[in-house]
Design a protein around this motif. Structure first.
Motif, PDB file in Angstrom:
ATOM      1  N   UNK A  67       0.839  -1.207   0.000  1.00 52.22           N
ATOM      2  CA  UNK A  67       0.000   0.000   0.000  1.00 52.22           C
ATOM      3  C   UNK A  67       0.873   1.255   0.000  1.00 52.22           C
ATOM      4  N   UNK A  68       2.007   1.197   0.681  1.00 54.73           N
ATOM      5  CA  UNK A  68       2.907   2.346   0.712  1.00 54.73           C
ATOM      6  C   UNK A  68       3.526   2.592  -0.658  1.00 54.73           C
ATOM      7  N   UNK A  69       3.820   1.528  -1.387  1.00 57.03           N
ATOM      8  CA  UNK A  69       4.360   1.685  -2.741  1.00 57.03           C
ATOM      9  C   UNK A  69       3.327   2.314  -3.670  1.00 57.03           C
ATOM     10  N   UNK A  70       2.062   1.967  -3.462  1.00 61.68           N
ATOM     11  CA  UNK A  70       0.987   2.610  -4.239  1.00 61.68           C
ATOM     12  C   UNK A  70       0.918   4.090  -3.902  1.00 61.68           C
ATOM     13  N   UNK A  71       1.055   4.400  -2.607  1.00 58.71           N
ATOM     14  CA  UNK A  71       1.041   5.805  -2.175  1.00 58.71           C
ATOM     15  C   UNK A  71       2.209   6.567  -2.784  1.00 58.71           C
ATOM     16  N   UNK A  72       3.381   5.921  -2.839  1.00 54.77           N
ATOM     17  CA  UNK A  72       4.555   6.568  -3.440  1.00 54.77           C
ATOM     18  C   UNK A  72       4.312   6.843  -4.917  1.00 54.77           C
ATOM     19  N   UNK A  73       3.663   5.898  -5.607  1.00 59.13           N
ATOM     20  CA  UNK A  73       3.342   6.101  -7.020  1.00 59.13           C
ATOM     21  C   UNK A  73       2.349   7.246  -7.195  1.00 59.13           C
ATOM     22  N   UNK A  74       1.424   7.371  -6.235  1.00 58.67           N
ATOM     23  CA  UNK A  74       0.465   8.474  -6.262  1.00 58.67           C
ATOM     24  C   UNK A  74       1.188   9.815  -6.258  1.00 58.67           C
ATOM     25  N   UNK A  75       2.196   9.957  -5.384  1.00 59.85           N
ATOM     26  CA  UNK A  75       2.933  11.212  -5.309  1.00 59.85           C
ATOM     27  C   UNK A  75       3.730  11.465  -6.593  1.00 59.85           C
ATOM     28  N   UNK A  76       4.203  10.407  -7.246  1.00 56.87           N
ATOM     29  CA  UNK A  76       4.905  10.573  -8.515  1.00 56.87           C
ATOM     30  C   UNK A  76       3.956  11.107  -9.587  1.00 56.87           C
ATOM     31  N   UNK A  77       2.720  10.613  -9.556  1.00 56.28           N
ATOM     32  CA  UNK A  77       1.732  11.102 -10.514  1.00 56.28           C
ATOM     33  C   UNK A  77       1.374  12.563 -10.225  1.00 56.28           C
ATOM     34  N   UNK A  78       1.311  12.922  -8.942  1.00 56.25           N
ATOM     35  CA  UNK A  78       1.057  14.314  -8.561  1.00 56.25           C
ATOM     36  C   UNK A  78       2.177  15.206  -9.091  1.00 56.25           C
ATOM     37  N   UNK A  79       3.415  14.708  -9.003  1.00 56.45           N
ATOM     38  CA  UNK A  79       4.557  15.476  -9.507  1.00 56.45           C
ATOM     39  C   UNK A  79       4.421  15.707 -11.010  1.00 56.45           C
ATOM     40  N   UNK A 205      12.974  12.289  -3.684  1.00 55.92           N
ATOM     41  CA  UNK A 205      12.624  10.905  -3.976  1.00 55.92           C
ATOM     42  C   UNK A 205      11.293  10.585  -3.315  1.00 55.92           C
ATOM     43  N   UNK A 206      10.614   9.606  -3.877  1.00 60.32           N
ATOM     44  CA  UNK A 206       9.344   9.154  -3.313  1.00 60.32           C
ATOM     45  C   UNK A 206       9.356   7.633  -3.301  1.00 60.32           C
ATOM     46  N   UNK A 207      10.214   7.077  -2.449  1.00 64.12           N
ATOM     47  CA  UNK A 207      10.392   5.629  -2.381  1.00 64.12           C
ATOM     48  C   UNK A 207      10.338   5.176  -0.923  1.00 64.12           C
ATOM     49  N   UNK A 208       9.429   4.275  -0.578  1.00 61.92           N
ATOM     50  CA  UNK A 208       9.382   3.776   0.799  1.00 61.92           C
ATOM     51  C   UNK A 208      10.526   2.813   1.080  1.00 61.92           C
ATOM     52  N   UNK A 209      10.878   2.704   2.343  1.00 61.27           N
ATOM     53  CA  UNK A 209      11.906   1.760   2.788  1.00 61.27           C
ATOM     54  C   UNK A 209      11.258   0.387   2.939  1.00 61.27           C
ATOM     55  N   UNK A 210      11.795  -0.609   2.238  1.00 62.94           N
ATOM     56  CA  UNK A 210      11.215  -1.955   2.303  1.00 62.94           C
ATOM     57  C   UNK A 210      11.165  -2.498   3.723  1.00 62.94           C
ATOM     58  N   UNK A 211      12.112  -2.081   4.562  1.00 58.81           N
ATOM     59  CA  UNK A 211      12.189  -2.616   5.918  1.00 58.81           C
ATOM     60  C   UNK A 211      11.463  -1.739   6.941  1.00 58.81           C
ATOM     61  N   UNK A 216       7.304   5.948   5.823  1.00 52.98           N
ATOM     62  CA  UNK A 216       7.124   6.741   4.600  1.00 52.98           C
ATOM     63  C   UNK A 216       6.105   7.853   4.835  1.00 52.98           C
ATOM     64  N   UNK A 217       6.502   9.081   4.480  1.00 57.64           N
ATOM     65  CA  UNK A 217       5.628  10.237   4.705  1.00 57.64           C
ATOM     66  C   UNK A 217       5.590  11.127   3.466  1.00 57.64           C
ATOM     67  N   UNK A 218       5.612  10.501   2.298  1.00 62.37           N
ATOM     68  CA  UNK A 218       5.556  11.261   1.069  1.00 62.37           C
ATOM     69  C   UNK A 218       6.934  11.631   0.559  1.00 62.37           C
ATOM     70  N   UNK A 219       6.988  12.409  -0.525  1.00 68.66           N
ATOM     71  CA  UNK A 219       8.270  12.794  -1.120  1.00 68.66           C
ATOM     72  C   UNK A 219       9.138  13.550  -0.120  1.00 68.66           C
ATOM     73  N   UNK A 220      10.443  13.325  -0.211  1.00 72.13           N
ATOM     74  CA  UNK A 220      11.373  14.021   0.671  1.00 72.13           C
ATOM     75  C   UNK A 220      12.551  14.552  -0.133  1.00 72.13           C
ATOM     76  N   UNK A 221      13.084  15.671   0.331  1.00 74.91           N
ATOM     77  CA  UNK A 221      14.269  16.250  -0.296  1.00 74.91           C
ATOM     78  C   UNK A 221      15.492  15.496   0.213  1.00 74.91           C
ATOM     79  N   UNK A 222      16.270  14.926  -0.703  1.00 77.78           N
ATOM     80  CA  UNK A 222      17.426  14.116  -0.321  1.00 77.78           C
ATOM     81  C   UNK A 222      18.747  14.832  -0.594  1.00 77.78           C
ATOM     82  N   UNK A 223      18.668  15.988  -1.211  1.00 75.82           N
ATOM     83  CA  UNK A 223      19.891  16.737  -1.485  1.00 75.82           C
ATOM     84  C   UNK A 223      19.580  18.004  -2.260  1.00 75.82           C
ATOM     85  N   UNK A 224      20.579  18.855  -2.367  1.00 77.48           N
ATOM     86  CA  UNK A 224      20.398  20.098  -3.110  1.00 77.48           C
ATOM     87  C   UNK A 224      21.733  20.538  -3.697  1.00 77.48           C
ATOM     88  N   UNK A 225      21.647  21.304  -4.766  1.00 76.57           N
ATOM     89  CA  UNK A 225      22.846  21.806  -5.444  1.00 76.57           C
ATOM     90  C   UNK A 225      22.714  23.315  -5.620  1.00 76.57           C
TER      91      UNK A 225
END
Length: 276
Positions: A67-79, A205-211, A216-225
């Motif tokens: 279900x979390x992977x589906x939620x992650x895909x939802x946020x990708x579609x929102x993007x 990124x919008x990827x849940x941790x398998x473990x 998972x709380x939606x997309x997160x900023x993992x870095x910046x340039x």
């Protein structure tokens, strides 16, 4: 009190509790508390479940992961929708930038608020006043926004104001084939740097941790340039010149050196070394 009276009294109390739960303020407070709750992850020896039940719990965890992977895909579609709709916003934001900079003068009808009617005589008088006005556009537009928006005001220091006064537009663009966005700060010619556009790229990124799918709380900023700023001579406001007395052969002399000026929060945000 008879048992019948006590029974109805208890019912009244329960009704009061029910009404309280339905109260919007109560619901909002409850939702806030729930949002602050953290789930304690028990150690495996704390659970001490029989093998058959432990397997079923693992099955439930796998369902949660799916279900979390589906939620992650939802946020990708929102993007993707954000990217699509950014194209629709673009001409409006361009027109805003042109009005702010003075490149475009809005028509009288464009200056009317909803419900207002156009007064031709008044419009002619205002046009004459505008023609006689030496200052074009909206001076200090973005500086005013920065100073009056809470999250932006926190990073805006008094010594940032001359730079923000030259800010003419802020644009958002989306890199292809990756989740993230780029902030583009467009400046008029100014005394501080040669660049007309400074950028900050955020990687997401919008990827849940398998473990740990529950985390998972939606997309997160993992870095910046950040970007490299072409400072004009002596105008690098992210650094300050400090005089330090160096001793040489028993004699002291003053020597200038530069160190980071931590008070310059806005410009430091755009530098390559910044992770904000």
């Amino acid at each position: 009190m008879t048992s019948t009276e006590k029974k109805y009294t208890d019912v009244d109390v329960d009704i009061d509790k029910f009404n309280a739960i339905q109260d919007p303020n109560t619901l909002a407070a409850l939702q806030d508390k729930l949002g602050q709750m953290t789930i304690k992850k028990p150690e495996s020896d704390e659970l001490d479940l029989p093998p058959a039940i432990s397997k079923r719990v693992n099955a439930i965890k796998n369902i949660q992961l799916q279900t979390t992977k589906i939620e992650a895909d939802f946020f990708k579609q929102v993007h993707k929708l954000e990217i699509e709709y950014s194209q629709k916003y673009a001409p409006l934001y361009l027109k805003r930038a042109q009005i702010v900079s003075g490149e475009l003068e809005p028509s009288p009808s464009e200056c009317l608020m909803p419900g207002e009617e156009l007064d031709n005589e008044k419009s002619d008088n205002e046009k004459q006043e505008n023609d006689n006005d030496a200052e074009a556009g909206i001076p200090g537009f973005w500086l005013t926004i920065f100073k009056n928006t809470e999250i932006l005001a926190e990073m805006t220091q008094p010594h940032d104001e001359p730079i923000l006064d030259a800010l003419r537009d802020i644009r958002v663009s989306f890199p292809e084939n990756s989740m993230g966005f780029v902030l583009e700060f467009v400046f008029a010619e100014n005394e501080f740097f040669e660049d007309t556009v400074l950028t900050k790229t955020y990687h997401m990124k919008s990827e849940p941790d398998d473990f740990d799918p529950v985390a998972f709380d939606g997309p997160e900023i993992v870095g910046s340039t950040g970007c490299t700023i072409s400072w004009k001579k002596g105008k690098n406001v992210t650094q300050k010149v400090v005089k330090k007395k160096q001793r040489m052969r028993g004699k002291g002399r003053d020597e200038d050196y530069s160190e980071d000026n931590k008070g310059r929060q806005f410009l430091q945000l755009l530098l390559p070394s910044s992770h904000a």
